[in-house]
Design a protein around this motif. Structure first.
Motif, PDB file in Angstrom:
ATOM      1  N   THR A 116       0.804  -1.061  -0.079  1.00  0.00           N
ATOM      2  CA  THR A 116       0.601  -0.604  -0.192  1.00  0.00           C
ATOM      3  C   THR A 116       0.373   1.108   0.167  1.00  0.00           C
ATOM      4  O   THR A 116       2.032   0.891   0.196  1.00  0.00           O
ATOM      5  N   ALA A 117       0.266   2.194  -0.538  1.00  0.00           N
ATOM      6  CA  ALA A 117       1.072   3.534   0.003  1.00  0.00           C
ATOM      7  C   ALA A 117       0.190   4.283   0.565  1.00  0.00           C
ATOM      8  O   ALA A 117       0.871   5.714   1.194  1.00  0.00           O
ATOM      9  N   SER A 118      -0.256   3.669   1.352  1.00  0.00           N
ATOM     10  CA  SER A 118      -0.648   4.498   2.930  1.00  0.00           C
ATOM     11  C   SER A 118       0.625   4.390   3.793  1.00  0.00           C
ATOM     12  O   SER A 118       1.074   3.295   3.829  1.00  0.00           O
ATOM     13  N   PRO A 119       0.558   4.896   5.294  1.00  0.00           N
ATOM     14  CA  PRO A 119       1.424   4.708   6.401  1.00  0.00           C
ATOM     15  C   PRO A 119       0.882   3.641   6.823  1.00  0.00           C
ATOM     16  O   PRO A 119       0.146   3.631   7.192  1.00  0.00           O
ATOM     17  N   ARG A 120       2.045   3.012   8.237  1.00  0.00           N
ATOM     18  CA  ARG A 120       1.853   2.330   8.609  1.00  0.00           C
ATOM     19  C   ARG A 120       0.571   2.630   9.540  1.00  0.00           C
ATOM     20  O   ARG A 120       0.315   1.742  10.318  1.00  0.00           O
ATOM     21  N   HIS A 121       0.675   3.471  10.036  1.00  0.00           N
ATOM     22  CA  HIS A 121       0.001   3.895  11.235  1.00  0.00           C
ATOM     23  C   HIS A 121      -1.760   3.659  10.942  1.00  0.00           C
ATOM     24  O   HIS A 121      -2.542   2.760  11.450  1.00  0.00           O
ATOM     25  N   VAL A 122      -1.666   3.773   9.803  1.00  0.00           N
ATOM     26  CA  VAL A 122      -3.327   3.586   8.693  1.00  0.00           C
ATOM     27  C   VAL A 122      -2.886   1.669   8.838  1.00  0.00           C
ATOM     28  O   VAL A 122      -3.971   1.229   8.774  1.00  0.00           O
ATOM     29  N   VAL A 123      -2.111   1.196   7.948  1.00  0.00           N
ATOM     30  CA  VAL A 123      -2.437  -0.287   7.939  1.00  0.00           C
ATOM     31  C   VAL A 123      -2.550  -0.543   9.300  1.00  0.00           C
ATOM     32  O   VAL A 123      -3.233  -1.786   9.273  1.00  0.00           O
ATOM     33  N   ASP A 124      -1.554  -0.188  10.409  1.00  0.00           N
ATOM     34  CA  ASP A 124      -2.325  -1.083  11.763  1.00  0.00           C
ATOM     35  C   ASP A 124      -3.796  -1.185  12.080  1.00  0.00           C
ATOM     36  O   ASP A 124      -4.691  -1.493  12.816  1.00  0.00           O
ATOM     37  N   LEU A 125      -4.221  -0.097  12.110  1.00  0.00           N
ATOM     38  CA  LEU A 125      -5.544   0.321  11.869  1.00  0.00           C
ATOM     39  C   LEU A 125      -6.446  -0.195  11.306  1.00  0.00           C
ATOM     40  O   LEU A 125      -7.650  -0.546  11.881  1.00  0.00           O
ATOM     41  N   VAL A 126      -6.355  -0.409   9.827  1.00  0.00           N
ATOM     42  CA  VAL A 126      -6.890  -1.820   8.975  1.00  0.00           C
ATOM     43  C   VAL A 126      -6.544  -2.909   9.341  1.00  0.00           C
ATOM     44  O   VAL A 126      -7.881  -3.765   9.440  1.00  0.00           O
ATOM     45  N   LEU A 127      -5.197  -3.246   9.735  1.00  0.00           N
ATOM     46  CA  LEU A 127      -5.921  -4.724  10.083  1.00  0.00           C
ATOM     47  C   LEU A 127      -5.964  -4.636  11.398  1.00  0.00           C
ATOM     48  O   LEU A 127      -6.072  -6.320  12.135  1.00  0.00           O
ATOM     49  N   ARG A 128      -5.739  -4.275  12.674  1.00  0.00           N
ATOM     50  CA  ARG A 128      -6.961  -4.229  13.419  1.00  0.00           C
ATOM     51  C   ARG A 128      -8.322  -4.990  13.116  1.00  0.00           C
ATOM     52  O   ARG A 128      -9.036  -5.908  14.138  1.00  0.00           O
ATOM     53  N   THR A 129      -8.908  -4.966  12.319  1.00  0.00           N
ATOM     54  CA  THR A 129     -10.300  -5.254  12.256  1.00  0.00           C
ATOM     55  C   THR A 129     -10.114  -6.536  10.889  1.00  0.00           C
ATOM     56  O   THR A 129     -10.811  -7.363  10.880  1.00  0.00           O
ATOM     57  N   LEU A 130      -9.366  -6.189  10.557  1.00  0.00           N
ATOM     58  CA  LEU A 130      -9.415  -7.586   8.866  1.00  0.00           C
ATOM     59  C   LEU A 130      -8.705  -8.775   9.694  1.00  0.00           C
ATOM     60  O   LEU A 130      -8.835  -9.435   8.956  1.00  0.00           O
ATOM     61  N   GLY A 131      -7.058  -8.305  10.419  1.00  0.00           N
ATOM     62  CA  GLY A 131      -6.797  -8.898  10.824  1.00  0.00           C
ATOM     63  C   GLY A 131      -5.209  -9.363  10.705  1.00  0.00           C
ATOM     64  O   GLY A 131      -5.253 -10.112   8.947  1.00  0.00           O
ATOM     65  N   HIS A 132      -4.755  -9.248  10.827  1.00  0.00           N
ATOM     66  CA  HIS A 132      -3.172  -9.697  10.994  1.00  0.00           C
ATOM     67  C   HIS A 132      -2.741 -10.549  10.190  1.00  0.00           C
ATOM     68  O   HIS A 132      -2.136 -11.237   9.155  1.00  0.00           O
ATOM     69  N   GLU A 133      -3.892 -11.895  10.655  1.00  0.00           N
ATOM     70  CA  GLU A 133      -3.125 -13.239  10.262  1.00  0.00           C
ATOM     71  C   GLU A 133      -3.162 -14.277   8.721  1.00  0.00           C
ATOM     72  O   GLU A 133      -2.768 -14.805   8.608  1.00  0.00           O
ATOM     73  N   TRP A 134      -3.602 -12.834   8.421  1.00  0.00           N
ATOM     74  CA  TRP A 134      -4.021 -14.129   6.388  1.00  0.00           C
ATOM     75  C   TRP A 134      -2.636 -13.139   5.563  1.00  0.00           C
ATOM     76  O   TRP A 134      -2.532 -13.543   5.266  1.00  0.00           O
ATOM     77  N   PHE A 135      -1.868 -12.159   6.348  1.00  0.00           N
ATOM     78  CA  PHE A 135      -0.937 -11.441   5.240  1.00  0.00           C
ATOM     79  C   PHE A 135       0.599 -12.361   6.200  1.00  0.00           C
ATOM     80  O   PHE A 135       0.876 -11.744   7.226  1.00  0.00           O
ATOM     81  N   ALA A 136       1.696 -12.704   4.987  1.00  0.00           N
ATOM     82  CA  ALA A 136       3.474 -12.529   5.612  1.00  0.00           C
ATOM     83  C   ALA A 136       4.219 -11.608   5.505  1.00  0.00           C
ATOM     84  O   ALA A 136       5.182 -11.649   6.518  1.00  0.00           O
ATOM     85  N   LEU A 137       3.328 -10.702   4.739  1.00  0.00           N
ATOM     86  CA  LEU A 137       4.009  -8.904   4.825  1.00  0.00           C
ATOM     87  C   LEU A 137       3.401  -7.777   4.661  1.00  0.00           C
ATOM     88  O   LEU A 137       2.098  -8.383   3.944  1.00  0.00           O
TER      89      LEU A 137
END
Length: 232
Positions: A116-137
């Motif tokens: 993504t072109a979004s900053p890291r803090h926005v990624v972290d916000l999204v993954l709180r809902t979507l889930g970190h477990e889907w992504f290898a990186l």
């Protein structure tokens, strides 16, 4: 072992985030509209190319030029980031078909990356809902010297996964994101969100990720590699 008739699976599937995995494009537009209004500029459809698919810094620079006022770009960028993050924190929804497709890839042990072109803090916000477990990186705006439409984010993701870009399928929603993935050498599945995307060799355009599955991604990964813009 693959049967002779079974398509080779992708080495990885690399998803864009905003407008692709989650329905945040309308949140970004509202955030930009709010900041623009405070600066005395009203957004219209003419502003779309400078807002969607662009990193925060690009849109901040665009607004600075549009209002012709002595407001530091850094302050505009900070205001954009804060306005967007506030909306993402309370209103993140997966796009149709996303969770099913992520589950199918997980069951098949196909590595998945978020690019993504979004900053890291926005990624972290999204993954709180979507889930970190889907992504290898995850590759965020801060992780490369250049972001989309440069190829760097997709090249970085492929390198970190130990994969050739041509065997990784990118999933995008904007022309700039598609340009980034194609410049890196990735075949692309595109589901346009706000701006139309033209189909071309190496880019399959769908109306929804509900139409995508591992079989389609595998066919794309196995197709002959063509340079971006090449016509058959």
């Amino acid at each position: 072992m693959h049967s002779r008739n079974a398509p080779v699976r992708p080495s990885a599937v690399l998803f864009d985030m905003d407008g692709t995995l989650v329905d945040t494009e309308h949140l970004w537009w509202r955030a930009v509209a709010e900041v623009a209004q405070d600066l005395g500029h009203r957004l219209t459809d003419a502003d779309l190319p400078e807002v969607f698919g662009r990193p925060v810094g690009h849109t901040a620079a665009y607004l600075r030029r549009a209002v012709d006022r002595p407001v530091p770009e850094a302050r505009i960028a900070a205001d954009l980031g804060s306005a967007f993050a506030a909306r993402v924190a309370v209103d993140v929804r997966p796009r149709p078909g996303v969770v099913r497709l992520l589950a199918e890839l997980k069951d098949a042990s196909v590595p998945v990356g978020l690019v993504t072109a979004s900053p890291r803090h926005v990624v972290d916000l999204v993954l709180r809902t979507l889930g970190h477990e889907w992504f290898a990186l995850t590759v965020a705006a801060e992780d490369t010297a250049r972001t989309k439409p440069a190829p760097d984010p997709y090249l970085t993701a492929a390198e970190r996964l130990g994969a050739e870009p041509r065997t990784c399928v990118a999933v995008e929603d904007s022309p700039l994101g598609v340009a980034s993935a194609r410049a890196a050498g990735c075949p692309v599945v595109a589901v346009p969100s706000a701006v139309p995307i033209a189909a071309e060799p190496g880019t399959v355009v769908l109306s929804s990720l509900e139409e995508a599955d591992l079989a389609l991604l595998s066919r794309l990964a196995a197709a002959p590699v063509r340079a971006p813009g090449t016509r058959t």
